[in-house]
Design a protein around this motif. Structure first.
Motif, PDB file in Angstrom:
ATOM      1  N   GLU A   1      40.798  43.085   5.590  1.00  0.00           N
ATOM      2  CA  GLU A   1      40.107  41.801   5.643  1.00  0.00           C
ATOM      3  C   GLU A   1      39.833  41.251   4.246  1.00  0.00           C
ATOM      4  O   GLU A   1      39.985  40.039   3.995  1.00  0.00           O
ATOM      5  CB  GLU A   1      38.798  41.943   6.421  1.00  0.00           C
ATOM      6  CG  GLU A   1      38.073  40.631   6.686  1.00  0.00           C
ATOM      7  CD  GLU A   1      38.863  39.638   7.519  1.00  0.00           C
ATOM      8  OE1 GLU A   1      38.461  38.454   7.570  1.00  0.00           O
ATOM      9  OE2 GLU A   1      39.891  40.020   8.124  1.00  0.00           O
TER      10      GLU A   1
ATOM     11  N   ASP B   1      34.134  32.210   2.080  1.00  0.00           N
ATOM     12  CA  ASP B   1      34.366  33.129   3.203  1.00  0.00           C
ATOM     13  C   ASP B   1      34.305  34.587   2.748  1.00  0.00           C
ATOM     14  O   ASP B   1      33.790  35.458   3.476  1.00  0.00           O
ATOM     15  CB  ASP B   1      35.716  32.839   3.852  1.00  0.00           C
ATOM     16  CG  ASP B   1      35.726  31.528   4.622  1.00  0.00           C
ATOM     17  OD1 ASP B   1      34.636  30.971   4.867  1.00  0.00           O
ATOM     18  OD2 ASP B   1      36.822  31.047   4.962  1.00  0.00           O
TER      19      ASP B   1
ATOM     20  N   TYR C   1      31.568  37.428   4.014  1.00  0.00           N
ATOM     21  CA  TYR C   1      31.997  38.708   4.564  1.00  0.00           C
ATOM     22  C   TYR C   1      31.305  39.876   3.853  1.00  0.00           C
ATOM     23  O   TYR C   1      30.829  40.822   4.500  1.00  0.00           O
ATOM     24  CB  TYR C   1      33.518  38.845   4.430  1.00  0.00           C
ATOM     25  CG  TYR C   1      34.080  40.133   4.991  1.00  0.00           C
ATOM     26  CD1 TYR C   1      34.278  40.285   6.360  1.00  0.00           C
ATOM     27  CD2 TYR C   1      34.392  41.203   4.151  1.00  0.00           C
ATOM     28  CE1 TYR C   1      34.786  41.476   6.876  1.00  0.00           C
ATOM     29  CE2 TYR C   1      34.897  42.384   4.659  1.00  0.00           C
ATOM     30  CZ  TYR C   1      35.090  42.515   6.019  1.00  0.00           C
ATOM     31  OH  TYR C   1      35.588  43.687   6.533  1.00  0.00           O
TER      32      TYR C   1
END
Length: 274
Positions: A10, A26, A30
């Motif tokens: 990810e 983003d 995360y």
């Protein structure tokens, strides 16, 4: 797929998105969401995944390296006021510091700047950021020791208590100490640090206490790597009339690192130190 592997996948995607768009929103979301904070400590898997992935990107492309360097420096500079200890956003500072070490470890151009940033970050009052600095130093010692060792020597000779803590904690890692030149450097760092401890008049600060606590475990790792001269050094320390140094010696003798491998020697020095 392990939790760390999931994070790597990810974070790789989010770093690619950042490099393409210039927006890290983003990615930061995360990292904050996966921080495990508030809690006992930040999520080590996500921090390791971030540092390792940043290192891989830095090796692959010099343009990406510069963009990632700028990002990591910005994260490392997030202040304790903006991200207090235990706040999920503290993990961003932690990741930034580790990223600086990761990039510096694969780029001689960045290594010197990384050490400068880490010296500044070592003074951070948040203990998790202090730990991140020590880990980042390990990255630099593993790949850029020619630059890192002389710089860290300066930290233990004339740096702050927390810079000294970062240096001794960073070098006291078994894989590094398996290298003879780094083991010798580690013993030298500890000798110089403990001379400064012995000469210190002011010993009540949190920074001094943090250094003292670190020395209570790091010295035994160095002695285990160099048992001949290491134990002789412990014997010398045990003769000093200094409560803090005697405490440091006792703490290192209590650890399994030495007690299980050299029980008779440990018992003898333990009787000497009282």
């Amino acid at each position: 797929m392990t939790r760390k592997e999931t994070h790597i996948k990810e974070i790789t995607r989010l770093l690619m998105q950042f490099l393409a768009s210039g927006s890290a929103e983003d990615l930061l979301t995360y990292l904050v969401a996966g921080s495990n904070l508030p809690g006992a400590r930040a999520n080590p898997d996500i921090v390791e995944a971030f540092a390792g992935t940043v290192r891989e990107f830095a090796v692959a492309d010099t343009d990406d390296r510069q963009a990632l360097w700028t990002l990591c420096v910005e994260l490392a500079c997030i202040s304790p006021e903006d991200a207090p200890a235990g706040d999920p956003h503290e993990s961003l500072s932690f990741c930034g510091v580790r990223g600086i070490g990761a990039i510096g470890s694969v780029s001689p151009v960045c290594a010197e700047a990384a050490l400068t940033h880490l010296s500044e970050a070592s003074a951070d009052p948040r203990w998790q950021v202090q730990e991140a600095v020590a880990m980042a130093i390990r990255d630099l010692l593993s790949r850029q020791r020619g630059r890192a060792v002389p710089e860290l020597e300066g930290w233990v000779e004339g740096g702050s208590w927390l810079a000294m803590r970062a240096a001794v904690a960073g070098v006291a890692e078994p894989d590094l100490l398996a290298e003879p030149d780094l083991a010798e450097a580690a013993l030298r760092f500890h000798r110089k640090t403990l001379i400064r401890v012995y000469m210190a008049k002011e010993r009540q600060s949190e920074a001094f206490c943090a250094l003292r606590k670190a020395l209570g475990s790091t010295l035994s790792l160095v002695v285990a790597a160099l048992p001949g001269i290491g134990f002789e050094y412990l014997r010398q320390l045990a003769t000093l009339d200094d409560q803090d140094i005697r405490w440091i010696v006792r703490e290192n003798l209590e650890g399994s690192q030495l007690r299980e491998r050299y029980p008779e020697t440990v018992q003898h020095i333990r009787a000497q130190v009282g």
